[in-house]
Design a protein around this motif. Structure first.
Motif, mmCIF file in Angstrom:
data_model
loop_
_atom_site.group_PDB
_atom_site.id
_atom_site.type_symbol
_atom_site.label_atom_id
_atom_site.label_comp_id
_atom_site.label_asym_id
_atom_site.label_seq_id
_atom_site.Cartn_x
_atom_site.Cartn_y
_atom_site.Cartn_z
ATOM 1 N N ILE A 15 3.846 6.056 -8.384
ATOM 2 C CA ILE A 15 2.493 6.189 -7.955
ATOM 3 C C ILE A 15 2.243 5.692 -6.549
ATOM 4 O O ILE A 15 2.940 4.856 -6.131
ATOM 5 C CB ILE A 15 1.660 5.411 -8.943
ATOM 6 C CG1 ILE A 15 2.414 5.617 -10.202
ATOM 7 C CG2 ILE A 15 0.287 5.887 -8.980
ATOM 8 C CD1 ILE A 15 2.459 4.628 -11.157
ATOM 9 N N SER A 16 1.273 6.092 -5.832
ATOM 10 C CA SER A 16 1.270 5.825 -4.408
ATOM 11 C C SER A 16 0.226 4.841 -3.934
ATOM 12 O O SER A 16 -0.938 5.047 -4.054
ATOM 13 C CB SER A 16 1.085 7.127 -3.661
ATOM 14 O OG SER A 16 0.693 6.909 -2.382
ATOM 15 N N CYS A 17 0.753 3.743 -3.375
ATOM 16 C CA CYS A 17 -0.135 2.751 -2.794
ATOM 17 C C CYS A 17 -0.788 3.307 -1.546
ATOM 18 O O CYS A 17 -1.777 2.767 -1.066
ATOM 19 C CB CYS A 17 0.643 1.499 -2.434
ATOM 20 S SG CYS A 17 1.394 0.737 -3.862
ATOM 21 N N SER A 19 -1.975 6.407 -1.195
ATOM 22 C CA SER A 19 -2.929 7.479 -1.428
ATOM 23 C C SER A 19 -4.256 7.111 -0.772
ATOM 24 O O SER A 19 -4.609 5.947 -0.653
ATOM 25 C CB SER A 19 -3.152 7.682 -2.932
ATOM 26 O OG SER A 19 -1.974 8.121 -3.545
ATOM 27 N N GLN A 32 -2.764 2.673 -10.239
ATOM 28 C CA GLN A 32 -1.716 2.465 -9.242
ATOM 29 C C GLN A 32 -1.373 0.975 -9.110
ATOM 30 O O GLN A 32 -0.202 0.594 -9.072
ATOM 31 C CB GLN A 32 -2.166 2.991 -7.884
ATOM 32 C CG GLN A 32 -2.234 4.497 -7.766
ATOM 33 C CD GLN A 32 -2.600 4.917 -6.352
ATOM 34 O OE1 GLN A 32 -3.428 4.280 -5.708
ATOM 35 N NE2 GLN A 32 -1.977 5.980 -5.882
ATOM 36 N N THR A 36 2.183 -0.949 -9.933
ATOM 37 C CA THR A 36 2.882 -1.759 -8.944
ATOM 38 C C THR A 36 3.148 -3.163 -9.474
ATOM 39 O O THR A 36 4.252 -3.698 -9.331
ATOM 40 C CB THR A 36 2.064 -1.827 -7.644
ATOM 41 O OG1 THR A 36 1.969 -0.521 -7.072
ATOM 42 C CG2 THR A 36 2.705 -2.764 -6.638
ATOM 43 N N TYR A 63 2.335 8.513 -5.980
ATOM 44 C CA TYR A 63 2.792 7.136 -5.799
ATOM 45 C C TYR A 63 4.069 7.085 -4.982
ATOM 46 O O TYR A 63 4.898 7.990 -5.057
ATOM 47 C CB TYR A 63 3.056 6.508 -7.168
ATOM 48 C CG TYR A 63 3.371 5.030 -7.128
ATOM 49 C CD1 TYR A 63 2.364 4.093 -7.013
ATOM 50 C CD2 TYR A 63 4.682 4.580 -7.215
ATOM 51 C CE1 TYR A 63 2.641 2.735 -6.986
ATOM 52 C CE2 TYR A 63 4.977 3.229 -7.190
ATOM 53 C CZ TYR A 63 3.954 2.304 -7.076
ATOM 54 O OH TYR A 63 4.235 0.958 -7.043
ATOM 55 N N GLN A 64 4.217 6.031 -4.205
ATOM 56 C CA GLN A 64 5.469 5.756 -3.495
ATOM 57 C C GLN A 64 5.533 4.261 -3.224
ATOM 58 O O GLN A 64 4.535 3.662 -2.824
ATOM 59 C CB GLN A 64 5.549 6.549 -2.183
ATOM 60 C CG GLN A 64 4.370 6.339 -1.267
ATOM 61 C CD GLN A 64 4.335 7.327 -0.125
ATOM 62 O OE1 GLN A 64 5.025 8.323 -0.140
ATOM 63 N NE2 GLN A 64 3.511 7.039 0.881
ATOM 64 N N ASN A 65 6.680 3.677 -3.488
ATOM 65 C CA ASN A 65 6.783 2.237 -3.295
ATOM 66 C C ASN A 65 8.235 1.808 -3.411
ATOM 67 O O ASN A 65 9.110 2.621 -3.725
ATOM 68 C CB ASN A 65 5.937 1.490 -4.343
ATOM 69 C CG ASN A 65 5.336 0.206 -3.796
ATOM 70 O OD1 ASN A 65 5.880 -0.396 -2.872
ATOM 71 N ND2 ASN A 65 4.225 -0.220 -4.369
ATOM 72 N N LEU A 411 -1.723 8.710 -14.267
ATOM 73 C CA LEU A 411 -2.017 9.070 -12.881
ATOM 74 C C LEU A 411 -2.216 10.569 -12.715
ATOM 75 O O LEU A 411 -3.073 11.005 -11.951
ATOM 76 C CB LEU A 411 -0.908 8.566 -11.967
ATOM 77 C CG LEU A 411 -0.930 7.057 -11.773
ATOM 78 C CD1 LEU A 411 0.364 6.567 -11.178
ATOM 79 C CD2 LEU A 411 -2.094 6.668 -10.882
#
Length: 419
Positions: A15-17, A19, A32, A36, A63-65, A411
């Motif tokens: 999931i993307s922080c 966004s 999200q 995390t 999401y990306q992390n 999500l």
């Protein structure tokens, strides 16, 4: 490069922080944050020093992390901007580049490769059957990875602790000194040319080209060389112009001098011991250096391409890319696991037995995967920077994947529900 053997991987997701929060509901943003927080907790107990994740649906990056660390000495955190080699997932770029070159009128999938190469590549057991570009892209070329490939492909970045580093066991491959760095053309001549330094009869199977699936790193790099000769452009520049730049994958590249090395992660032999930095003589088959941030853009494009809405290729080209090319008779030991990427092949894109698709990869100190669920229209990326024994790897992987599965549903539903 060398494929990882994956024992069970359930769908992975994230999931993307980054966004744009004003476009999403409070519930989406909270989901999200929860994801995390829970991944951060899991990262404290896994056998991985660091790992990266990304998740997309058919509309946007969800999401990306990254989690954990990249360097013991500096305690630098692994995050969405951490650069890492993605191993054989890199091969999916070859297929996109081939089809772009076909659109540009530079080649055709069914062209014999010897129409483009400066040296002849002929299976001596079937000298009258030409090897085609399609054969290379679907791993049916009859070209086989040999000891010459395995022992000469991996090259150390520098001479620091060279004597000791050359002794590190990374079987079946091995580290070579920086002086062993050569072009893909020179490497392939040495492997495939009948007078080549590392040539052996085992480089060709006693099977007719086009008949048998046999995963081939050499064949993939050879496809990149065909692209170079057909287009008159080096493979790294070609893929940068037609893939990285259009997708704004600005932190990605094929060599250390094309990325921000301060963000590059160590890979680790185990939880406590880093590997030295290395690159590949056969960089097209496994040498893409990228981030979770950039890979989220890439897998979003692939998901859109599968649905006929991509921007890098035409609908017709994407249809070819995602069409399973092989039949049961093309396999001896066909992998039927739902999550295997070797049940069938598109144009460098692997398929599982359910029709879901993706690609996996492994090199010293890393495992990587992209995977797409065709029904839910969700794409996932996962990468780790640490080797573990199978039991510990499976345990750590399952803990992450279980959480990913849970939050992917949340999500995706919240993303679809937004106004």
């Amino acid at each position: 490069m060398i494929k990882s053997i994956i024992i069970a991987f359930a769908s992975l997701i994230i999931i993307s922080c980054t966004s744009i929060k004003k476009e999403h509901s409070k519930e989406f943003v909270n989901a999200q944050k929860e994801m995390t927080e829970k991944l951060a907790e899991i990262s404290k107990t896994t056998c991985f020093n660091g790992f990266g994740v990304a998740l997309v649906n058919d509309k946007e990056i969800l999401y990306q992390n990254g989690f954990g660390i990249t360097n013991f000495e500096t305690k630098q955190k692994y995050d969405e901007s951490t650069v890492q080699n993605i191993a054989s997932v890199s091969k999916t770029f070859i297929g996109i580049a081939i089809l772009k070159a076909q659109e540009l009128g530079k080649l055709n999938l069914d062209d014999p490769i010897n129409e483009y190469l400066p040296f002849k590549v002929i299976n001596p057991y079937y000298p009258e059957t030409p090897i085609t570009i399609r054969h290379l892209a679907t791993h049916t070329s009859s070209i086989n990875d040999t000891e010459g490939y395995l022992t000469n492909a991996v090259v150390l970045k520098d001479t620091t602790n060279l004597t000791n580093n050359l002794k590190i066991d990374i079987s079946p491959t091995k580290f070579n000194p920086p002086s062993a760095k050569i072009s893909i053309e020179e490497f392939l001549i040495n492997i495939l040319g009948s007078n080549g330094q590392w040539y052996s009869e085992e480089v060709f199977l006693k099977k007719e080209p086009g008949k048998l699936f046999n995963y081939s790193n050499i064949g993939s790099t050879l496809a990149a060389l065909v692209l170079e000769k057909a287009t008159g452009t080096s493979y790294d520049k070609l893929t940068t112009a037609y893939i990285l730049e259009p997708l704004q994958m600005n932190s990605s590249g094929w060599s250390f001098n094309t990325i921000d090395f301060s963000n590059y992660t160590h890979t680790f032999q185990n939880k406590t011991t880093p590997y030295p930095y290395y690159s590949l003589n056969t960089y097209p088959d496994g040498g893409m250096l990228t981030t979770a941030n950039d890979m989220s853009k890439y897998i979003l494009e692939l998901m859109k391409g599968y649905l006929g809405k991509g921007t890098l290729l035409s609908k017709e080209s994407y249809n070819e890319y995602f069409t399973p090319q092989l039949k049961a008779e093309n396999f001896i030991d066909r992998s039927t696991s739902e999550y295997s990427d070797e049940y069938n092949m598109g144009i460098t894109m692997g398929f599982g037995s359910t029709g879901n698709f993706g690609h996996t990869g492994g090199d010293p100190g890393l495992f990587s995967v992209i995977w797409f669920d065709k029904d839910s229209k969700i794409g996932r990326y996962f990468i780790v920077n640490t080797e573990c024994d199978n039991k510990e790897f499976g345990k750590s992987q399952k803990a992450i994947y279980d959480l990913i599965d849970e939050y992917s549903i949340k999500l995706n539903e919240l993303s679809k529900a937004r106004k």
